[in-house]
Every structure is written in C-alpha cells, then in structure tokens.
Scaffold this motif. Structure first.
Motif, PDB file in Angstrom:
ATOM      1  N   TRP A 123       0.837  -1.201   0.000  1.00  0.00           N
ATOM      2  CA  TRP A 123       0.000   0.000   0.000  1.00  0.00           C
ATOM      3  C   TRP A 123       0.872   1.252   0.000  1.00  0.00           C
ATOM      4  O   TRP A 123       0.629   2.192  -0.743  1.00  0.00           O
ATOM      5  CB  TRP A 123      -0.916  -0.003   1.223  1.00  0.00           C
ATOM      6  N   VAL A 124       1.897   1.247   0.842  1.00  0.00           N
ATOM      7  CA  VAL A 124       2.772   2.420   0.961  1.00  0.00           C
ATOM      8  C   VAL A 124       3.470   2.714  -0.366  1.00  0.00           C
ATOM      9  O   VAL A 124       3.532   3.870  -0.806  1.00  0.00           O
ATOM     10  CB  VAL A 124       3.820   2.210   2.082  1.00  0.00           C
ATOM     11  N   PHE A 125       3.945   1.680  -1.046  1.00  0.00           N
ATOM     12  CA  PHE A 125       4.644   1.909  -2.315  1.00  0.00           C
ATOM     13  C   PHE A 125       3.688   2.400  -3.403  1.00  0.00           C
ATOM     14  O   PHE A 125       4.064   3.218  -4.243  1.00  0.00           O
ATOM     15  CB  PHE A 125       5.392   0.643  -2.752  1.00  0.00           C
ATOM     16  N   ASN A 126       2.466   1.912  -3.378  1.00  0.00           N
ATOM     17  CA  ASN A 126       1.459   2.441  -4.317  1.00  0.00           C
ATOM     18  C   ASN A 126       1.182   3.913  -4.026  1.00  0.00           C
ATOM     19  O   ASN A 126       1.041   4.719  -4.951  1.00  0.00           O
ATOM     20  CB  ASN A 126       0.167   1.630  -4.218  1.00  0.00           C
ATOM     21  N   ALA A 127       1.128   4.263  -2.749  1.00  0.00           N
ATOM     22  CA  ALA A 127       0.904   5.658  -2.364  1.00  0.00           C
ATOM     23  C   ALA A 127       2.079   6.534  -2.815  1.00  0.00           C
ATOM     24  O   ALA A 127       1.874   7.656  -3.305  1.00  0.00           O
ATOM     25  CB  ALA A 127       0.702   5.761  -0.859  1.00  0.00           C
ATOM     26  N   PHE A 128       3.298   6.023  -2.655  1.00  0.00           N
ATOM     27  CA  PHE A 128       4.474   6.775  -3.090  1.00  0.00           C
ATOM     28  C   PHE A 128       4.368   7.165  -4.567  1.00  0.00           C
ATOM     29  O   PHE A 128       4.660   8.303  -4.949  1.00  0.00           O
ATOM     30  CB  PHE A 128       5.747   5.951  -2.896  1.00  0.00           C
ATOM     31  N   MET A 130       1.696   7.458  -6.520  1.00  0.00           N
ATOM     32  CA  MET A 130       0.661   8.449  -6.814  1.00  0.00           C
ATOM     33  C   MET A 130       1.042   9.830  -6.277  1.00  0.00           C
ATOM     34  O   MET A 130       0.888  10.833  -6.961  1.00  0.00           O
ATOM     35  CB  MET A 130      -0.691   8.020  -6.255  1.00  0.00           C
ATOM     36  N   LEU A 131       1.543   9.884  -5.068  1.00  0.00           N
ATOM     37  CA  LEU A 131       1.844  11.176  -4.453  1.00  0.00           C
ATOM     38  C   LEU A 131       3.028  11.883  -5.110  1.00  0.00           C
ATOM     39  O   LEU A 131       3.178  13.096  -4.969  1.00  0.00           O
ATOM     40  CB  LEU A 131       2.093  11.018  -2.954  1.00  0.00           C
ATOM     41  N   ASP A 136       4.057   5.938 -14.507  1.00  0.00           N
ATOM     42  CA  ASP A 136       3.779   4.505 -14.456  1.00  0.00           C
ATOM     43  C   ASP A 136       3.476   4.126 -13.012  1.00  0.00           C
ATOM     44  O   ASP A 136       4.359   4.139 -12.155  1.00  0.00           O
ATOM     45  CB  ASP A 136       4.988   3.719 -14.974  1.00  0.00           C
ATOM     46  N   LEU A 137       2.212   3.783 -12.727  1.00  0.00           N
ATOM     47  CA  LEU A 137       1.794   3.483 -11.355  1.00  0.00           C
ATOM     48  C   LEU A 137       1.971   2.025 -10.964  1.00  0.00           C
ATOM     49  O   LEU A 137       1.547   1.629  -9.879  1.00  0.00           O
ATOM     50  CB  LEU A 137       0.332   3.902 -11.158  1.00  0.00           C
ATOM     51  N   SER A 138       2.582   1.228 -11.833  1.00  0.00           N
ATOM     52  CA  SER A 138       2.846  -0.172 -11.460  1.00  0.00           C
ATOM     53  C   SER A 138       4.183  -0.225 -10.729  1.00  0.00           C
ATOM     54  O   SER A 138       5.203   0.182 -11.274  1.00  0.00           O
ATOM     55  CB  SER A 138       2.875  -1.074 -12.702  1.00  0.00           C
ATOM     56  N   PRO A 139       4.172  -0.700  -9.468  1.00  0.00           N
ATOM     57  CA  PRO A 139       5.399  -0.695  -8.674  1.00  0.00           C
ATOM     58  C   PRO A 139       6.453  -1.641  -9.263  1.00  0.00           C
ATOM     59  O   PRO A 139       6.218  -2.843  -9.385  1.00  0.00           O
ATOM     60  CB  PRO A 139       4.938  -1.185  -7.290  1.00  0.00           C
ATOM     61  N   GLU A 147      14.844   8.500 -10.541  1.00  0.00           N
ATOM     62  CA  GLU A 147      14.677   9.798  -9.881  1.00  0.00           C
ATOM     63  C   GLU A 147      13.462   9.831  -8.962  1.00  0.00           C
ATOM     64  O   GLU A 147      13.328  10.720  -8.121  1.00  0.00           O
ATOM     65  CB  GLU A 147      14.572  10.920 -10.923  1.00  0.00           C
ATOM     66  N   VAL A 148      12.560   8.855  -9.102  1.00  0.00           N
ATOM     67  CA  VAL A 148      11.389   8.786  -8.223  1.00  0.00           C
ATOM     68  C   VAL A 148      11.824   8.654  -6.764  1.00  0.00           C
ATOM     69  O   VAL A 148      11.220   9.239  -5.867  1.00  0.00           O
ATOM     70  CB  VAL A 148      10.466   7.606  -8.622  1.00  0.00           C
TER      71      VAL A 148
END
Length: 199
Positions: A123-128, A130-131, A136-139, A147-148
């Motif tokens: 959940w935390v990595f998905n939030a990272f 989006m925020l 690309d929202l696939s972890p 650079e993310v």
C-alpha cells in the motif's frame, strides 16, 4: 572472494572448472579440502536436474528478474514484491541520502496503525507512486531506482503527513477498520491532501 574471515564463491562460476580451481589455489587460509568438498557438492546440486530448476535470463533487467523471482520463490520465507521494492529504495537512499528507507516506511505503517487501521508495504509503495505523480503506477524496482526515489526523499515528511492526515480524517467520521473495505481508496484522499497542502 575473501571478506572478513569468510570465503565467498560466485555461484554463476560453479560450472567453470578453472574458476573452482583458481578459488582453491588463491585461498590463503582455512581447510582447502573442506572448501573443495563444499564446491563439489554445489557443482553436483547445480548439475543434477532432479534437485534444482533454473531459468536463464538473457538480460539484466531488474524488473524481469523480480517477476521470475516472485513466481518461483515458494520455499522458506516467501518474499513479496514489496520486500524487493523496499530493498531497491533502501539501496538508492543509502547511496544518495544516507537515510534508512525501511525505517521510514515502517514508521508510516506504525503511525497509521495508531489511527486504528492496518496497511502494508504494498500500500505504501502504491501511495508513493501516486503522491509523486509518477506516470507509471505499477510498482517496479527500476522505478524506485530512478529519480522517483529522490522525489520521495525530498517530500518524505509531506508524504507521511498526508497519509496520516487521510486516515485521521476517516477516523473522525467513525469509519472503522472493518468498514474500510479497500485501503486503496485512501490513496486519492492522501493525494488530495498532498496536492492541496492540507497539513
């Protein structure tokens, strides 16, 4: 490789007889016979088709390696994708910022739990993603090695505060853990707080 009183052997060289011989030749200490027997046992295990399966990857794409690992890892402690994403972020932060990413993620999970809700590393990595407005929202590990990772680091306090604030808002509406059927619904709320600077 000799390191801190230990001898390490690169497993990918086990099929090379010369490499095994050179390893034994260059060892400066220890029981060479015992070490040779360990290498012979490893060689036999690799060559015995009834003991081990392997999948050869033609390139060093970290995302492909991760997918194969997650599919095949079923023995012992089963690592999840988020464990390897955590490793990628920890390595990247360690190189550039000298901060422990694992402690940061654990702190977010702990503070959300203090609000009465359970989230995990996935959940935390998905939030990272989006925020930080990642396209690309696939972890994937490559994402967190880019650079993310620096974006997350630069906004780490704001990200954490936005997530905690989102769960506190839901808690104020008396929506308990069991009533929150999907935690993913909390990420857009945290994103809104993050973007509107409602901290």
């Amino acid at each position: 490789l000799e390191k801190e009183g230990e001898v390490w052997f690169k497993v990918n060289q086990i099929l090379d007889k010369n490499s095994r011989a050179n390893t034994l030749k260059n060892i400066k200490w220890g029981n060479k016979v015992a070490i040779g027997m360990v290498l012979d046992d490893l060689y036999k295990m690799i060559k015995n088709p009834n003991i081990i399966n392997y999948y050869e990857i033609k390139n060093d794409n970290i995302d492909e390696v991760l997918e194969v690992f997650v599919r095949t890892n079923s023995g012992g402690y089963t690592l999840k994708k988020s464990d390897l994403l955590m490793s990628a972020l920890t390595v990247k932060w360690g190189e550039t910022n000298l901060m422990n990413a694992r402690e940061y993620v654990d702190e977010i999970i702990r503070e959300v739990k203090d609000c009465g809700y359970e989230i995990d590393k996935d959940w935390v990595f998905n939030a990272f993603l989006m925020l930080t407005n990642t396209k690309d929202l696939s972890p994937k590990p490559s994402t967190f090695m880019s650079e993310v990772s620096q974006k997350i680091f630069d906004s780490r306090e704001k990200i954490k505060d936005s997530i905690i604030k989102a769960f506190k808002i839901v808690s104020n509406f008396h929506l308990i853990e069991k009533g929150l059927t999907t935690k993913l619904a909390m990420i857009p709320i945290a994103y809104f707080i993050f973007e509107k600077k409602i901290i």
